[in-house]
Design an enzyme around this catalytic site. Structure first.
Site, PDB file in Angstrom:
ATOM      1  N   ASP A  29       0.841  -1.298   0.078  1.00  0.00           N
ATOM      2  CA  ASP A  29       0.127  -0.074   0.150  1.00  0.00           C
ATOM      3  C   ASP A  29       0.719   1.072   0.164  1.00  0.00           C
ATOM      4  OD1 ASP A  29       0.801   0.115   2.724  1.00  0.00           O
ATOM      5  OD2 ASP A  29      -0.780  -1.311   3.370  1.00  0.00           O
ATOM      6  N   ASP A  98       1.801   5.886 -13.383  1.00  0.00           N
ATOM      7  CA  ASP A  98       1.474   4.819 -14.367  1.00  0.00           C
ATOM      8  C   ASP A  98      -0.045   4.751 -14.877  1.00  0.00           C
ATOM      9  OD1 ASP A  98       1.425   2.544 -16.272  1.00  0.00           O
ATOM     10  OD2 ASP A  98       2.359   1.379 -14.781  1.00  0.00           O
ATOM     11  N   ASP A 199       0.799   3.515 -20.571  1.00  0.00           N
ATOM     12  CA  ASP A 199       0.537   2.085 -20.665  1.00  0.00           C
ATOM     13  C   ASP A 199      -0.126   1.796 -22.158  1.00  0.00           C
ATOM     14  OD1 ASP A 199       0.096  -0.810 -19.555  1.00  0.00           O
ATOM     15  OD2 ASP A 199      -1.668  -0.330 -20.177  1.00  0.00           O
ATOM     16  N   GLU A 256       4.768   2.853 -23.181  1.00  0.00           N
ATOM     17  CA  GLU A 256       4.911   1.441 -23.804  1.00  0.00           C
ATOM     18  C   GLU A 256       4.321   1.257 -25.021  1.00  0.00           C
ATOM     19  OE1 GLU A 256       3.411  -2.854 -21.753  1.00  0.00           O
ATOM     20  OE2 GLU A 256       1.918  -1.146 -21.973  1.00  0.00           O
ATOM     21  N   HIS A 331       7.595  -5.249 -14.324  1.00  0.00           N
ATOM     22  CA  HIS A 331       6.331  -6.139 -13.735  1.00  0.00           C
ATOM     23  C   HIS A 331       5.654  -7.230 -14.864  1.00  0.00           C
ATOM     24  CE1 HIS A 331       4.420  -2.972 -16.000  1.00  0.00           C
ATOM     25  NE2 HIS A 331       3.485  -3.542 -16.167  1.00  0.00           N
ATOM     26  N   ASP A 332       6.080  -7.108 -15.915  1.00  0.00           N
ATOM     27  CA  ASP A 332       5.607  -8.173 -17.042  1.00  0.00           C
ATOM     28  C   ASP A 332       6.602  -8.864 -17.412  1.00  0.00           C
ATOM     29  OD1 ASP A 332       2.814  -7.037 -17.189  1.00  0.00           O
ATOM     30  OD2 ASP A 332       3.534  -5.555 -18.568  1.00  0.00           O
TER      31      ASP A 332
END
Length: 562
Positions: A29, A98, A199, A256, A331-332
């Site tokens: 958090d 993001d 994104d 991205e 993260h991907d």
């Protein structure tokens, strides 16, 4: 050279659900992030990029936004956000949000209104079409498998979603949609955020008429992909956003934009284009795919020569014309040390070598949380321990196709997005100090060895090596702005290059594998005025840097005054 603060910055990416939990509910958090800001300041990073924290049903870990101007309850409140932003700024760091502009959640009020009826004023906020021949309107395939179309019984039409059915695509041909998004972006900038990572921004425009692709699948062709990626009108939309909103703020923007090479990237980031500061390229992320159309799960050994060709192309084409965003993990993607290094016997030296690579290229370096302590891929025995929607869809699809479970899990262990999403490993206690409760995703079992506490107290750790790299980048402009030149292009184990700015030359030597190859440099390199800035091994006494027997995953960076 065109100096900019975002060119000279180092970015640290936080995946908030997995970073730090402050209240014991097993979910990271905002107050957890606040509690670790001093750690990030000590590391030396300048910019913190936080993955989506907006209100969301969380079908795709926050990339399905139901309210752009509110915070996901699990992460905290807007007051927590305001405090986090204040504390980041007090430490001299900046915050990049993001932001998903291609799609929303299916629970967003705009979509709830849009699906009420064909006559609703917000119907055209999304992309609706009648079915064709008893099926979807066209044969495009979703990134998360299956059709991009979801049938809606209430209005007897289909809506388009390039990702999951819970992420309907916005209709950027509707001026009202564009205006609403501009207002929202401006709202965040007025709050004081320092930029955005956009994104899936390459997909906001679809081909007129939404025609069928020759073949919707990944294997023989990418025609469907070409119908919703990097189309010309994307640039019109981004220039419009820049001129009306972004221009008025000194911010950092990164897009991205998969599926393009450096010449195409200049359409986004070229000087004077009025679009983005930099884009994430994905060519090097497909090095270990069996073929361009086979998908990420079909893994083969990657080639250093191919990596050199890709990175050299980006380094040379964008020099003095645009700017690179350099990364090996996010993260991907799988953990970089597991994918491009050796996470077993040479985890520490290979992690340091990869860090040296990313931080000595021209462009802004990105560190993904845990990369600075050498966190590795995870290999859960059961599919029940995975949470990533893409991974779960792949598992079900392969099982239905009769693929043995052992083979499916082998691919998942290598390429699941959950490899990068296991909780941050702060210490060696239960759940790695991430939470006092039950973590939303299991912690990697190697956290007793690989954790922040151990890394900080060990002066020879990966963490302290990152600190030195970041400090060197701040001390030497040649590391930021120097012109790149590849050496030994056909060497299968050594990646070597120079960076030159005015009367200084950086020499970077990287052994990408576990053998001990001989390095022989051209005669132009002489020992006069040369200094070893950093190395992941102690140099041998009396050695000649022009003829070296490199140790496994050895990295060296020299500075020479010309």
């Amino acid at each position: 050279m065109n100096p900019k603060w975002w060119k000279e910055s180092v970015v640290y990416q936080i995946y908030p659900i997995s970073f730090m939990d402050s209240n014991g509910d097993g979910i990271g958090d905002l107050r957890g992030i606040i509690s670790k800001l001093d750690y990030l300041k000590d590391l030396g990073v300048d910019v913190i990029w936080v993955c989506p924290i907006y209100k969301s049903p969380n079908h795709d870990n926050g990339y399905d936004i139901s309210d752009y101007c509110d915070i996901m309850a699990e992460f905290g409140t807007m007051e927590d956000f305001d405090l986090m932003l204040k504390e980041i700024h007090l430490r001299g760091m900046k915050l990049v949000m993001d932001l998903v502009l291609n799609h929303t959640s299916h629970k967003h009020p705009w979509f709830l209104e849009s699906r009420r009826s064909k006559d609703d004023p917000k119907r055209d906020f999304y992309i609706w079409r009648k079915g064709k021949n008893g099926g979807p309107p066209n044969n495009w395939e979703s990134y998360f498998s299956g059709s991009v179309w979801e049938y809606d019984e209430q209005t007897d039409e289909y809506y388009l979603h390039l990702y999951s059915k819970y992420q309907p695509d916005l209709n950027w041909e509707n001026p009202q949609v564009v205006e609403k998004l501009h207002e929202m972006v401006a709202w965040w900038l007025k709050k004081g955020v320092d930029g955005f990572r956009f994104d899936a921004i390459a997909h906001i425009v679809k081909q007129k008429g939404l025609p069928d692709a020759d073949n919707p699948h990944r294997a023989p062709t990418v025609r469907a992909y070409e119908m919703f990626s990097n189309l010309e009108d994307v640039h019109t939309m981004l220039q419009n956003l820049y001129d009306k909103v972004l221009y008025f703020y000194d911010i950092m923007t990164v897009g991205e934009t998969s599926g393009l090479g450096p010449e195409q990237a200049l359409d986004y980031v070229g000087d004077g284009r009025r679009e983005l500061n930099m884009t994430f390229q994905f060519e090097h992320m497909f090095l270990d795919a069996a073929s361009a159309g086979s998908g990420k799960w079909d893994v083969v050994p990657w080639s250093l020569i191919e990596l050199k060709k890709i990175m050299t192309n980006w380094q040379t084409v964008l020099h003095n014309r645009g700017w690179n965003a350099n990364y090996l993990c996010n993260h991907d993607q799988p953990r970089s040390v597991s994918r491009f290094g050796n996470d077993m016997v040479c985890r520490v030296p290979s992690a340091k070598m990869l860090a040296t690579f990313i931080h000595t290229l021209e462009g802004t370096p990105y560190i993904y949380q845990g990369e600075e302590i050498g966190m590795t891929n995870v290999a859960f025995d059961s599919i029940d321990d995975y949470r990533d929607v893409e991974t779960l869809n792949y598992y079900e699809e392969q099982r239905m196709n009769g693929v043995p479970e052992e083979e499916i899990m082998k691919a998942i262990h290598k390429k699941s997005r959950d490899n990068a999403r296991t909780p941050m490993q702060w210490d060696g206690t239960e759940h790695a100090g991430f939470t006092t409760g039950t973590p939303w995703l299991r912690v990697n079992s190697n956290h007793m060895e690989i954790n922040v506490v151990n890394a900080v107290k060990d002066p020879d750790s990966i963490f302290h090596y990152y600190k030195k790299l970041i400090a060197l980048r701040k001390q030497h402009k040649v590391i930021v702005y120097g012109e790149y030149k590849l050496l030994l292009p056909e060497h299968e184990e050594i990646y070597a290059y120079t960076r030159t700015l005015e009367n200084e030359r950086l020499l970077v030597i990287l052994n990408f594998f576990g053998k001990e190859p001989m390095l022989e440099l051209p005669d132009e390199f002489n020992p006069d005025g040369i200094e070893l800035l950093i190395s992941n091994y102690e140099p041998r006494k009396g050695e000649d840097f022009r003829k070296l027997k490199l140790r496994p995953y050895e990295a060296r960076v020299y500075l020479q005054r010309l």
